[in-house]
Design an enzyme around this catalytic site. Structure first.
Site, short mmCIF file in Angstrom:
data_model
loop_
_atom_site.label_atom_id
_atom_site.label_comp_id
_atom_site.label_asym_id
_atom_site.label_seq_id
_atom_site.Cartn_x
_atom_site.Cartn_y
_atom_site.Cartn_z
N GLY A 56 73.94 133.57 6.33
CA GLY A 56 74.40 132.60 7.35
C GLY A 56 75.35 133.29 8.21
O GLY A 56 75.77 134.35 8.13
N GLN A 61 82.55 134.19 14.00
CA GLN A 61 82.10 135.54 13.40
C GLN A 61 81.87 136.67 14.57
O GLN A 61 81.78 137.68 14.61
CB GLN A 61 81.14 135.48 12.42
CG GLN A 61 81.76 134.91 11.30
CD GLN A 61 80.89 135.22 10.13
OE1 GLN A 61 79.81 134.20 10.03
NE2 GLN A 61 80.79 136.19 9.42
N CYS A 104 80.75 138.60 3.01
CA CYS A 104 80.82 138.18 4.37
C CYS A 104 80.76 139.54 5.40
O CYS A 104 81.59 140.42 5.14
CB CYS A 104 82.23 137.24 4.52
SG CYS A 104 82.42 136.59 6.05
N LEU A 105 80.02 139.07 6.43
CA LEU A 105 79.88 139.89 7.20
C LEU A 105 81.30 140.45 8.04
O LEU A 105 81.38 141.41 8.61
CB LEU A 105 78.93 139.39 8.56
CG LEU A 105 77.38 139.27 8.20
CD1 LEU A 105 76.45 138.67 9.33
CD2 LEU A 105 76.93 140.50 7.69
N HIS A 146 80.53 127.87 2.50
CA HIS A 146 81.18 129.12 2.90
C HIS A 146 81.16 129.21 4.58
O HIS A 146 82.31 129.46 5.21
CB HIS A 146 80.19 130.38 2.64
CG HIS A 146 80.70 131.85 3.22
ND1 HIS A 146 81.32 132.72 2.29
CD2 HIS A 146 80.67 132.24 4.39
CE1 HIS A 146 81.50 133.85 3.13
NE2 HIS A 146 81.24 133.47 4.32
N GLU A 147 80.00 128.89 5.24
CA GLU A 147 79.89 128.68 6.78
C GLU A 147 80.61 127.89 7.45
O GLU A 147 81.47 127.93 8.44
CB GLU A 147 78.46 128.57 7.12
CG GLU A 147 77.62 129.85 6.65
CD GLU A 147 77.79 131.32 7.19
OE1 GLU A 147 78.63 131.41 7.85
OE2 GLU A 147 77.48 131.85 6.22
N HIS A 150 84.53 129.03 7.91
CA HIS A 150 84.49 129.58 8.88
C HIS A 150 84.92 129.08 10.19
O HIS A 150 85.75 129.23 10.78
CB HIS A 150 83.34 130.49 9.35
CG HIS A 150 83.19 131.79 8.48
ND1 HIS A 150 83.97 132.91 8.64
CD2 HIS A 150 82.13 132.15 7.83
CE1 HIS A 150 83.52 133.75 8.11
NE2 HIS A 150 82.40 133.59 7.39
CO CO Z 1 81.23 134.61 6.09
#
Ligand code: CO
Length: 170
Positions: A56, A61, A104-105, A146-147, A150
């Site tokens: 995701g 991000q 996470c990226l 999680h997304e 963000h």
């Molecule tokens: Co993330």
């Protein structure tokens, strides 16, 4: 089709401690959602998610403080297509939380165990500005929580127990 791919752009991933990751994102209007610029952004964001191997991705991000996130097809409740969630909100549908490892990226090389609700109900707008409402369970519910975190300036490392740093492989 190839032309579309060539027109898309790999977006830069912003990483912790960049302050943009800590801001509450801006809600999108139906006008924003209908714009060419936004459609292009969604394409670029999707391509960036797949190239960087994310399950995701959320707009902050890539440095855009906007209330939109994507979930890759294979990790959605129906596994039919990539899920685009605009101005999403959720509520819990289970008392039970499950513990599982996340990464996470935006926090490269770090993993940790995070408790998330097992089952949730999500309300959002889709890419056409249409209201959608659905339930998600287990891993898809985890990715969505999680997304959406963000979009509210929250990272999994805020909630994780036992953070571990993966060994560098390169
Ligand atoms: Co993330």
């Amino acid at each position: 089709m190839q032309k579309c791919i060539l027109n898309n752009m790999l977006l830069e991933i912003f990483t912790e401690p960049n302050p943009i990751l800590r801001k509450v994102s801006k809600q999108l209007t139906k006008e924003d959602i209908g714009s060419k610029k936004f459609k292009k952004f969604i394409k670029d964001l999707t391509e960036t998610m797949y190239i960087r191997d994310g399950v995701g991705i959320a707009a902050p991000q890539v440095g855009e403080s906007l209330m939109v996130c994507l979930i890759a097809k294979d990790f959605t409740p129906t596994k039919e297509k990539d899920l685009i969630l605009i101005n999403p909100v959720w509520e819990k549908k289970s008392i039970l939380k499950t513990l599982d490892e996340e990464g996470c990226l935006s926090v490269p090389g770090v993993y940790g165990l995070v408790k998330r609700y097992k089952k949730i109900k999500i309300k959002a707008l889709d890419e056409h500005g249409k209201e959608i409402c659905f339930e998600a369970e287990d891993f898809p519910a985890r990715v969505i929580q999680h997304e959406i975190d963000h979009l509210n300036g929250i990272l999994f490392i805020d909630k994780a127990k036992k953070l571990r740093h993966a060994e560098k492989t390169l």
